[in-house]
Design an enzyme around this catalytic site. Structure first.
Site, PDB file in Angstrom:
ATOM      1  N   LYS A 169      -2.045  12.630   4.331  1.00 15.57           N
ATOM      2  CA  LYS A 169      -1.757  11.894   3.105  1.00 15.57           C
ATOM      3  C   LYS A 169      -2.508  10.564   3.131  1.00 15.57           C
ATOM      4  O   LYS A 169      -2.643   9.945   4.179  1.00 15.57           O
ATOM      5  CB  LYS A 169      -0.243  11.645   3.066  1.00 15.57           C
ATOM      6  CG  LYS A 169       0.257  10.903   1.867  1.00 15.57           C
ATOM      7  CD  LYS A 169       1.765  10.764   1.929  1.00 15.57           C
ATOM      8  CE  LYS A 169       2.217   9.634   1.005  1.00 15.57           C
ATOM      9  NZ  LYS A 169       3.645   9.400   1.058  1.00 15.57           N
ATOM     10  N   LYS A 204      -2.598   3.608   4.243  1.00 12.72           N
ATOM     11  CA  LYS A 204      -3.298   2.492   4.847  1.00 12.72           C
ATOM     12  C   LYS A 204      -3.382   2.644   6.367  1.00 12.72           C
ATOM     13  O   LYS A 204      -4.421   2.405   6.966  1.00 12.72           O
ATOM     14  CB  LYS A 204      -2.555   1.198   4.492  1.00 12.72           C
ATOM     15  CG  LYS A 204      -3.323  -0.025   4.907  1.00 12.72           C
ATOM     16  CD  LYS A 204      -2.741  -1.273   4.313  1.00 12.72           C
ATOM     17  CE  LYS A 204      -3.317  -2.495   5.003  1.00 12.72           C
ATOM     18  NZ  LYS A 204      -4.537  -2.961   4.391  1.00 12.72           N
ATOM     19  N   LYS A 208       9.867   8.881  11.520  1.00 15.17           N
ATOM     20  CA  LYS A 208       9.497   7.520  11.915  1.00 15.17           C
ATOM     21  C   LYS A 208      10.110   7.154  13.258  1.00 15.17           C
ATOM     22  O   LYS A 208       9.479   6.463  14.060  1.00 15.17           O
ATOM     23  CB  LYS A 208       9.910   6.520  10.838  1.00 15.17           C
ATOM     24  CG  LYS A 208       9.042   6.694   9.587  1.00 15.17           C
ATOM     25  CD  LYS A 208       9.090   5.531   8.637  1.00 15.17           C
ATOM     26  CE  LYS A 208       8.124   5.764   7.479  1.00 15.17           C
ATOM     27  NZ  LYS A 208       8.676   5.405   6.177  1.00 15.17           N
TER      28      LYS A 208
END
Ligand code: TRP
Length: 326
Positions: free
Chosen positions: A193, A196, A111
């Protein structure tokens, strides 16, 4: 009695990846032990976000979890920010967590790479996760394998705090993972994966028409180009979705029809759409009834928050006492 704790980010509407990867398992576990399922809104703010959207998503997630089958009479569904002790305990745990362990977390490294500027919150994210779990002295944590490293760190934190402040026995348990049985669900693009942010999801509360519009063009076995080409189910994402949604005999039948080119991919997808529909009908019905009576969501969250605060305050009373604050 064992205590179960798990959390989910309020990322908006639940999709079938969240459902199969976590929530369906929670529904099965509720009632087998005292269970806490937390909408982790403080975790959601470690990267840039929109406050109005957060407010909306917290509610959507609460509705989704109850619609999916979490029952406020059999488990505690609550919002993290309703229980201020989460952040208080996280601060305490900051002081016993080695920075090196945080920097080694693969989720942090992934991240952080995507951010222009990395907040201390992103680095400290797993400390708050440890606080979530340990505040309730929970010993079992249903998660997917992407959370195993965070959970290992929760055990390190429990051990370190116990070593320094709990000489007469271990106050905090070392929480163990309860691995979700379903393997990771890939998105409809078959590439990443289901998530959203990738736009490759099927929402749990979407209509059959919306679902079909997404399923129809979804990626299948890339080597199956013509209708008459036999397919390889194991490399096909649609087949994996069949394994999650269809009955065992249907799954066998699908595999045969695929490998013999008996069915085309659209035939196979129609059967999948039916299986998904069977699973989603009661969920959609519960969602509709909750939308008609939104007060039920507020009541459930308020009752849950009170129950959580009682436990959390008791834990913090002990922690403060052991650490010289009381
Ligand atoms: N990090 C978890 C995830 O992204 C969410 C989470 C927050 C969590 N606190 C938790 C999971 C405590 C289990 C236990 O999925």
């Amino acid at each position: 009695m064992a205590r179960i704790f798990s959390g989910i980010q309020p990322s908006g509407e639940l999709h079938i990846g969240n459902y199969l990867g976590a929530v369906k398992n929670w529904v099965a576990l509720q009632g087998t032990a005292e269970s806490f399922f937390c909408i982790v809104d403080y975790h959601a703010i470690v990267v840039a976000y929109d406050p109005a959207l957060l407010r909306q998503r917290r509610r959507d997630m609460a509705l989704g979890l109850l619609a999916a089958g979490l029952d406020p009479d059999r488990c505690t569904v609550f919002v993290q920010s309703d229980v201020p002790e989460h952040t208080e305990l996280a601060w305490i745990f900051n002081t016993v967590t080695p920075v090196g362990e945080l920097e080694r977390q693969t989720q942090f490294k992934d991240k952080a790479q995507k951010q222009e500027s990395v907040s201390a919150g992103l680095l400290n994210y797993p400390i708050l996760q440890a606080a979530d779990i340990l505040l309730y002295l929970a010993d079992r944590v249903p998660v997917g394998d992407d959370q195993l490293q965070h959970l290992e760190l929760s055990r390190v934190i429990a051990r370190r705090w116990n070593a320094q402040f709990s000489s007469d026995g271990d106050y905090f348990p070392e929480p163990q993972p309860l691995l979700t049985p379903t393997r990771r669900i890939m998105g409809l693009d078959g590439q990443a994966k289901m998530s959203k942010s990738m736009g490759n999801t099927i929402g749990l509360l979407e209509s059959p028409e919306e679902i079909w519009a997404k399923l129809r063009p979804a990626v299948t076995d890339p080597k199956r180009i013509k209708r008459t080409d036999p397919g390889t189910p194991e490399v096909c994402n649609i087949y994996h979705l069949h394994k999650a949604f269809s009955a065992a005999d249907t799954v066998t039948h699908v595999a045969t029809q695929c490998t013999t080119a008996g069915w085309g991919c659209v035939d196979c997808k129609r059967v999948l759409a039916d299986s998904i529909e069977t699973e989603l009908v009661p969920i959609r019905a519960r969602a509709e009834s909750l939308r008609r009576e939104p007060g039920r969501i507020d009541d459930a969250l308020a009752t849950a928050a009170r129950r959580c605060r009682d436990i959390a305050q008791e834990t913090m009373r002990v922690v403060r006492d052991r650490m010289g604050f009381a």
